[in-house]
Design a protein around this motif. Structure first.
Motif, PDB file in Angstrom:
ATOM      1  N   ASP A 190       0.832  -1.205   0.000  1.00 14.58           N
ATOM      2  CA  ASP A 190       0.000   0.000   0.000  1.00 14.58           C
ATOM      3  C   ASP A 190       0.869   1.258   0.000  1.00 14.58           C
ATOM      4  O   ASP A 190       0.550   2.253  -0.665  1.00 14.58           O
ATOM      5  N   LEU A 191       1.956   1.225   0.757  1.00 14.55           N
ATOM      6  CA  LEU A 191       2.867   2.367   0.802  1.00 14.55           C
ATOM      7  C   LEU A 191       3.464   2.648  -0.571  1.00 14.55           C
ATOM      8  O   LEU A 191       3.527   3.803  -1.016  1.00 14.55           O
ATOM      9  N   ILE A 192       3.891   1.608  -1.254  1.00 15.50           N
ATOM     10  CA  ILE A 192       4.502   1.790  -2.569  1.00 15.50           C
ATOM     11  C   ILE A 192       3.502   2.380  -3.552  1.00 15.50           C
ATOM     12  O   ILE A 192       3.833   3.287  -4.334  1.00 15.50           O
ATOM     13  N   ARG A 193       2.262   1.883  -3.526  1.00 16.39           N
ATOM     14  CA  ARG A 193       1.237   2.452  -4.401  1.00 16.39           C
ATOM     15  C   ARG A 193       0.998   3.925  -4.047  1.00 16.39           C
ATOM     16  O   ARG A 193       0.814   4.767  -4.944  1.00 16.39           O
ATOM     17  N   THR A 194       1.009   4.244  -2.776  1.00 17.80           N
ATOM     18  CA  THR A 194       0.791   5.623  -2.350  1.00 17.80           C
ATOM     19  C   THR A 194       1.956   6.508  -2.758  1.00 17.80           C
ATOM     20  O   THR A 194       1.757   7.653  -3.189  1.00 17.80           O
ATOM     21  N   PHE A 195       3.173   5.995  -2.646  1.00 18.15           N
ATOM     22  CA  PHE A 195       4.344   6.775  -3.043  1.00 18.15           C
ATOM     23  C   PHE A 195       4.301   7.116  -4.531  1.00 18.15           C
ATOM     24  O   PHE A 195       4.747   8.195  -4.947  1.00 18.15           O
ATOM     25  N   ARG A 196       3.783   6.194  -5.342  1.00 22.03           N
ATOM     26  CA  ARG A 196       3.659   6.491  -6.782  1.00 22.03           C
ATOM     27  C   ARG A 196       2.756   7.691  -7.006  1.00 22.03           C
ATOM     28  O   ARG A 196       3.017   8.540  -7.862  1.00 22.03           O
ATOM     29  N   VAL A 197       1.678   7.751  -6.234  1.00 26.25           N
ATOM     30  CA  VAL A 197       0.752   8.878  -6.340  1.00 26.25           C
ATOM     31  C   VAL A 197       1.412  10.165  -5.854  1.00 26.25           C
ATOM     32  O   VAL A 197       1.329  11.220  -6.490  1.00 26.25           O
ATOM     33  N   LEU A 198       2.080  10.088  -4.719  1.00 25.64           N
ATOM     34  CA  LEU A 198       2.693  11.280  -4.122  1.00 25.64           C
ATOM     35  C   LEU A 198       3.800  11.843  -4.990  1.00 25.64           C
ATOM     36  O   LEU A 198       4.056  13.062  -4.969  1.00 25.64           O
ATOM     37  N   SER A 199       4.484  10.993  -5.756  1.00 24.62           N
ATOM     38  CA  SER A 199       5.579  11.483  -6.591  1.00 24.62           C
ATOM     39  C   SER A 199       5.101  12.373  -7.725  1.00 24.62           C
ATOM     40  O   SER A 199       5.885  13.117  -8.315  1.00 24.62           O
ATOM     41  N   THR A 200       3.813  12.312  -8.034  1.00 26.26           N
ATOM     42  CA  THR A 200       3.252  13.160  -9.100  1.00 26.26           C
ATOM     43  C   THR A 200       2.099  14.008  -8.575  1.00 26.26           C
ATOM     44  O   THR A 200       1.308  14.532  -9.355  1.00 26.26           O
TER      45      THR A 200
END
Length: 203
Positions: A190-200
């Protein structure tokens, strides 16, 4: 139309095109935010890569691994009876689930798992590396909170755990480790999916 006017109009057109085609920042937040997201993501990937080895070193119950859980209903009942808390829920950013809520829940979840693993470490060895990575990860998430000016929403990052009283023998300790590492793995995804969102992310 004279030549000077044509040249002027062409220059205006080219200038406008350059503006439209110029790259924009990947995020509306400071570059340090995006950089910290990337660093945090690297730590999470490290945790995920090490979880199988940690599980193998700490859980010796035959047939029990991160990828296969026999007697599922039995372990679900044990999870409830031992009081192992669920991960904070991470959702897609929206008006109802803001950046502040997202970062705060990430912080709470990481702190929660570090607390649980600290407790379990009193009964067996082999969890210290994961705890170290979680502490490092929490440092980066706290930096995200600082950079994005995320206020403290009062979310309990140190929930009361009844788990200590349930660790009566080696079997229950190992089951608790198995359940915790299994939940931690899902939370890391879940963190990795969230980080993808936060990076953009654009506020």
């Amino acid at each position: 139309m004279d030549t000077a006017t044509v040249v002027f109009l062409m220059n205006c057109f080219l200038f406008a095109s350059l503006i439209q085609s110029s790259p924009v920042p990947a995020s509306g937040l400071p570059h340090s935010f995006v950089e910290t997201v990337s660093q945090a993501n690297t730590i999470v990937e490290k945790i995920l890569n090490n979880l199988h080895a940690v599980h193998s070193a700490t859980v010796s119950i035959q047939g029990l691994s991160l990828d296969s859980s026999p007697q599922t209903s039995h372990f679900q009942m044990m999870e409830m009876s031992m009081g192992i808390p669920a991960s904070p829920v991470l959702k897609i950013l929206s008006e109802l689930f803001t950046l502040d809520m997202c970062v705060s829940r990430m912080s709470a979840g990481i702190q929660m798992y570090e607390n649980i693993l600290e407790l379990l470490s009193q009964s067996l060895s082999g969890l210290e590396d994961v705890r170290t990575d979680l502490r490092d990860l929490l440092t980066h998430i706290n930096k995200l909170k600082e950079v994005a000016d995320v206020p403290d929403d009062g979310l309990d990052q140190n929930p009361s755990l009844d788990l200590a009283s349930q660790l009566q023998d080696s079997y229950r300790v190992q089951v608790a480790v198995h359940l915790t590492l299994t939940q931690l793995r899902s939370f890391c995804y879940d963190l990795i999916r969230t980080f993808r969102v936060l990076s953009t992310y654009r506020p």
